[in-house]
Scaffold this active site. Structure first.
Site, PDB file in Angstrom:
ATOM      1  N   ARG A   1     -12.859   0.310  -2.165  1.00 51.29           N
ATOM      2  CA  ARG A   1     -11.533   0.924  -2.368  1.00 51.29           C
ATOM      3  C   ARG A   1     -10.429  -0.114  -2.197  1.00 51.29           C
ATOM      4  NH1 ARG A   1      -9.131   4.106  -5.479  1.00 51.29           N
ATOM      5  NH2 ARG A   1      -8.337   2.023  -5.843  1.00 51.29           N
TER       6      ARG A   1
ATOM      7  N   CYS B   1      -7.762  -1.253  -5.095  1.00 46.42           N
ATOM      8  CA  CYS B   1      -6.311  -1.136  -4.894  1.00 46.42           C
ATOM      9  C   CYS B   1      -5.638  -2.490  -5.096  1.00 46.42           C
ATOM     10  CB  CYS B   1      -5.995  -0.603  -3.494  1.00 46.42           C
ATOM     11  SG  CYS B   1      -6.195   1.189  -3.298  1.00 46.42           S
TER      12      CYS B   1
ATOM     13  N   CYS C   1       0.835  -1.211   0.000  1.00 48.24           N
ATOM     14  CA  CYS C   1       0.000   0.000   0.000  1.00 48.24           C
ATOM     15  C   CYS C   1       0.866   1.257   0.000  1.00 48.24           C
ATOM     16  CB  CYS C   1      -0.940   0.006   1.204  1.00 48.24           C
ATOM     17  SG  CYS C   1      -1.990  -1.447   1.346  1.00 48.24           S
TER      18      CYS C   1
ATOM     19  N   HIS D   1       1.124   5.271  -1.184  1.00 45.44           N
ATOM     20  CA  HIS D   1       0.657   6.129  -0.093  1.00 45.44           C
ATOM     21  C   HIS D   1       1.745   6.418   0.935  1.00 45.44           C
ATOM     22  CE1 HIS D   1      -3.267   5.897  -1.850  1.00 45.44           C
ATOM     23  NE2 HIS D   1      -3.269   4.583  -1.774  1.00 45.44           N
TER      24      HIS D   1
END
Lengths: 281, 228
Positions: free
Chosen positions: A238, A242, A191, A195
């Site tokens: 979401r 992703c 992730c 991010h």
């Protein structure tokens, strides 16, 4: 219908807002405060169009439809969802959404919002997985998204505050943090690949930084009307998107990887006000 | 730091804390009620990924193998599952693993057709599985370079997760040392950038050697728009 959602709800909510998690605020007011406090955040300011549209957020239609569904007597058992305990007592919705995931004694495990909603629709109302009411998870037409948007709206402006008092809540949050950084899949992504920094773009899209609470609260403020999809989407949607783009394995709904990730997500935005529902690109 | 993943064995012991499974308990459906608080966060994360039926592991992956294989970490993925930059010890180990697993193509790296490389650099199609599966039989998978890098200076939509590569070949030339280096970076970049975000396009069989040659031409060919 729009006006009713825009005017009637804030008035009703202001009266009953729970003090300990902060007062209920209109989602557009929450967003405007975030924008003013973070004039240099490329993520928060990336879409003038969406900021302008926010007072007329199409997701507010689902708030109203979800309210009707919540109080309607439905399912084989012909009962409403007023008996559903989202952690603050049966039918208590004020601030419930921002205090999830949490450990539930009746199931003996940590549950995220959608998991808990489905649990109640099955156990109280008698729906089964074969019923569209719980089987259809995505899209403006789904009961799940209508109910999610209504219930989440009751926590707008309140601070994310998922409980960590139970050892399993802490364990799931900590595992979720590991999952956030766990590399895998055909492209070796985690992730944090997208991010980990503020102001970075993937193609034209500016990405939120997980360790920046004021960016992250907007990032995790789902349900949100996603303009590019022309549908209201959930936190679980979401995650699914992703994971798909990361070229990991396809993720299933109602599963503990979702719960752990959301436990960490929501903890990472702790103390920051939620925008419910939000509007995203 | 570079641990082999032996979580399965440890979990068998932990799973001895057995209770009657709840009516919709996810742990009950897989291996009895497990005391998740007895595991370290790393152990629990691996347990959640591999043992709780959270993924569609039975699906086939386009690169070969199953979806499950994608979620079992290799040494570099495990070592780089960290926040921030690796410490020097980890960096050295990752570089060593990357060098060991690097393969130059037979006959050495070469430049292909930059026009084909441009298509591959722009395409984000390929390798996605789950609720929708990319079909490589009907459409070629791309490298999606523009998601993270500027390349052709005239292209307006590009990402900034990676450095700009505009004019890459114009400033470096394309003699054999440059070509060899660029191949190493595209195929297995951790040799030079340990725990980089960039995928191992060769090592992971994401792009074929022919496709890598085309992408390299897009970067290094003097006629490529990247170098105008």
């Amino acid at each position: 219908m729009f006006k009713k959602a825009l005017l009637a709800l804030p008035v009703a909510m202001a009266v009953g807002a729970a003090a300990q998690a902060g007062e209920w605020q209109d989602p557009n007011d929450v967003l405007q405060n975030l924008l003013q406090n973070n004039p240099d955040s490329a993520y928060l300011h990336q879409s003038e169009m969406n900021i302008m549209m926010m007072p007329d957020n199409p997701a507010l239609w689902l708030v109203e439809e979800g309210e009707d569904l919540f109080y309607a007597q439905r399912g084989p058992n012909n009962v409403s969802l007023e008996g559903c305990d989202f952690g603050k007592g049966p039918g208590e919705l004020d601030g419930a959404y921002v205090e999830l995931p949490r450990y539930f004694e009746d199931t003996g495990k940590v549950m995220d919002f959608e998991m808990r909603l489905v649990h109640c629709m099955k156990e109280l109302q008698g729906f089964t997985s074969d019923d569209a009411a719980v089987g259809q998870r995505h899209g403006n037409g789904s009961d799940i998204m209508k109910l999610t948007t209504y219930i989440a709206h009751q926590s707008s402006g309140m601070a994310w505050n998922p409980p960590l008092d139970h050892p399993e809540e802490q364990a799931m949050r900590d595992a979720g943090e590991k999952l956030f950084f766990r590399r895998g899949g055909a492209m070796d992504f985690n992730c944090a690949s997208c991010h980990g920094d503020s102001g970075k773009q993937i193609r034209a899209s500016v990405l939120p930084e997980m360790r920046n609470g004021q960016e992250w609260t907007k990032a995790i403020s789902w349900p949100a009307h996603r303009a590019g999809h022309d549908n209201v989407r959930s936190q679980n949607h979401r995650i699914r998107g992703c994971v798909w783009q990361m070229r990991h394995a396809g993720i299933k709904h109602d599963t503990p990887v979702n719960t752990a990730l959301i436990s960490f997500w929501n903890d990472a935005a702790r103390g920051e006000p939620a925008i419910l529902p939000d509007l995203k690109r | 730091m570079l641990r082999n993943k032996t979580v399965g064995a440890g979990l068998a012991v932990l799973a001895s804390t057995v209770l009657i499974a709840g009516c919709d308990g996810w742990m009950g459906e897989t291996s009895g009620e497990v005391d998740i608080t007895a595991m370290s966060a790393d152990e629990l994360a691996d347990y959640l990924v591999l043992e709780t039926d959270s993924y569609r592991f039975e699906q086939e992956a386009q690169e070969g193998g199953s979806a499950r294989d994608r979620m079992v970490q290799d040494g570099i993925q495990a070592a780089c599952s960290i926040e921030g930059d690796p410490d020097s010890g980890t960096a050295g180990e990752v570089i060593a693993m990357a060098r060991e697993s690097y393969e130059a193509p037979p006959g050495g790296p070469r430049l292909g057709n930059w026009r084909r490389g441009a298509e591959l650099a722009r395409s984000g199609y390929g390798y996605r599985i789950g609720h929708r599966n990319d079909d490589h039989g009907t459409r070629e998978a791309g490298g999606n370079c523009y998601a993270c890098h500027q390349m052709d200076p005239a292209e307006e939509l590009y990402g900034t997760l990676g450095p700009s590569l505009a004019g890459y070949g114009a400033t470096r030339g394309n003699d054999s040392s440059v070509v060899n280096y660029v191949h190493q970076v595209v195929s297995n970049p951790h040799q030079y950038f340990p725990c980089t975000k960039m995928p191992r396009f060769g090592r992971n069989n994401f792009l074929s050697e022919e496709q890598i040659a085309h992408v390299m031409a897009y970067l290094l060919d003097p006629d490529s728009p990247v170098n105008q």
